[in-house]
Scaffold this active site. Sequence first.
Site, short mmCIF file in Angstrom:
data_model
loop_
_atom_site.label_atom_id
_atom_site.label_comp_id
_atom_site.label_asym_id
_atom_site.label_seq_id
_atom_site.Cartn_x
_atom_site.Cartn_y
_atom_site.Cartn_z
N SER A 173 0.91 -0.98 0.41
CA SER A 173 0.23 -0.10 0.33
C SER A 173 0.96 0.94 0.16
CB SER A 173 -0.82 0.26 1.46
OG SER A 173 -1.86 -1.08 1.37
N ARG A 175 1.65 4.27 -3.39
CA ARG A 175 1.85 5.99 -2.96
C ARG A 175 2.78 6.24 -3.05
NH1 ARG A 175 -2.60 2.83 -0.49
NH2 ARG A 175 -4.32 3.56 0.67
N GLN A 188 -8.88 2.59 -0.48
CA GLN A 188 -8.38 2.86 -2.12
C GLN A 188 -9.78 3.93 -2.68
OE1 GLN A 188 -9.08 -0.87 -3.73
NE2 GLN A 188 -7.59 -1.18 -3.23
N ASP A 216 -7.23 -7.98 4.27
CA ASP A 216 -6.08 -8.27 3.26
C ASP A 216 -5.56 -9.46 4.17
OD1 ASP A 216 -6.37 -6.74 0.97
OD2 ASP A 216 -5.14 -5.21 2.22
N LYS A 241 -12.57 -8.90 -3.98
CA LYS A 241 -11.04 -8.64 -4.21
C LYS A 241 -10.79 -9.44 -5.34
CE LYS A 241 -10.54 -6.33 -0.45
NZ LYS A 241 -9.75 -4.71 -0.72
C1 S3P Z 1 -5.69 -1.41 -0.16
C2 S3P Z 1 -6.68 -1.02 0.58
C3 S3P Z 1 -7.57 -2.04 1.05
C4 S3P Z 1 -6.87 -3.52 0.46
C5 S3P Z 1 -5.90 -3.45 -0.45
C6 S3P Z 1 -4.78 -2.26 -0.16
C7 S3P Z 1 -5.09 0.29 -0.62
O1 S3P Z 1 -8.76 -2.27 -0.55
O2 S3P Z 1 -7.54 -5.11 0.54
O3 S3P Z 1 -4.96 -4.37 -0.70
O4 S3P Z 1 -3.46 0.47 -0.52
O5 S3P Z 1 -5.35 1.23 0.22
P1 S3P Z 1 -10.31 -1.70 -0.54
O6 S3P Z 1 -9.46 -0.12 0.21
O7 S3P Z 1 -10.33 -1.41 -1.45
O8 S3P Z 1 -10.67 -2.33 0.72
#
Ligand code: S3P
Length: 466
Positions: free
Chosen positions: A45, A49, A197, A353, A380
């Site tokens: 993540s 970013r 996200q 996750d 997912k």
């Molecule tokens: C993530 C947010 C999560 C997660 C993904 C990574 C992120 O998804 O499941 O692996 O980096 O913001 P969602 O925001 O759709 O729940």
Amino acid sequence: MIERAVVPGPAPGREPAADTVPEDAAHIRPASRLRGELRMPGDKSISHRALLLAALARGESRIVGAGDGADVRSTAGIVAMLGATVVRERETGRTVDYRVVSPGIDGLVEPADVLDCGNSATSLRLAAGVLAGMPVTAVLTGDASLRRRPVARIIEPLRSMGAVLHARRNDSLPPVTVVGRTPLRAIEADMAVPSAQVKSAILLAGLRADGRTTVREPVPTRDHTERMLRARGVPVERIVDEGPPGGPVAWRIEGRVDVRAVTEAVPGDVSAAAFWLVAAAIHPDAELRLSGVGVNPSRRAVLDHLRRMGAAIEEIPERPDDGVGEPTATITVRSSRLEGIELGPTDVAASIDEIPILCLAATQAHGLTLIRGARELRHKESDRLAGIVTGLLAVGASIEATGDDLLIEGPTPLHGAEADSLDDHRLAMTFAIAGLIASGETIVLRPHSADISYPGFFGDLEAVRA
Ligand code: S3P
């Protein structure tokens, strides 16, 4: 030192890591003991970013220890297509150091081709937020799994900010076309589903809006974007609502503020660490040490859930939490006697996750584990709710899904069988860890997907089985 530019063009796809990832099935034998010290790949993540924010910042950014899985490579490809120079400097097989030189948001260019996000929804949704505020037309697409994942959740808020977006199937599925606009309108967005996200896409678009954009999330999700924007000089305020902890929270970002180029060290991925935390906790003769793991309060829920289940986890703080950077710790985990646990929707959002690997832990815990409100798992990389039930049933677990809930009864001895990852990295790694305690041979189908977030996973699996 390796210096290789990321060439603008389609993302590099999903070649297996150069270690021991087998062809189309991984054959896992039980381990007599688990010992060792591991370093996790850089947090996925945070790596996405860091790359996107480096594109928005004028000048040279350095990202030390980014995750080198296929998903993060997809984002690196997108950043290069937008006109930033992306150089891969030091590679370890798990991590890579990036140097990104960007003309800044106003100097980025319209991509000359579709942007291939591979398997990565984070790349697609966050890039949509960036593109929404640029005077360009761009198309975001990805592999078959990504093209089944919902995008209405980003289309709606980004449209209300003034960008034009369209997607397949009545604006619900990728590819997504974004016709951006500068400046965007500042909005107050109320998110229907908890999603970091979506929150991040709105905040990144908010950077290009006139005025202040507010986004309210029903329950807290990971706050990396907020921290990383602050660390780059962008005011982002947390507005805490009245009510119990874990309730709704809102974030407000100031628009039209320059993003500073910085050097950032990416912590080890706690979502990757979760596989080893559970492996050691459920194995009768285990001790594993993981150093440099990210323990951001909005990401560490898996550690707390496992502790509540009785896992013997020791944590020695490394980098402290200053609310802007990312705290890290060295974590040691040993064989444990686990108890069942109840997790509600707020817990699920905080460990979204890690639910598959927590389900495996629950198969070895005494009593019932109830996981309520796990609907998002259906959206997912695969329908994880269905995939986890099918795979764990195959190896002998007692698990059922009722609506959006999961009920697991333990402890159950597991036996080797075929378990299909459905090309989903987190399922592939969960079933491989199950193989360490199952009798006989566990065959994980389509194991390559592990490379999406954890290149080197199968090498580490061999290394710790002593
Ligand atoms: C993530 C947010 C999560 C997660 C993904 C990574 C992120 O998804 O499941 O692996 O980096 O913001 P969602 O925001 O759709 O729940």
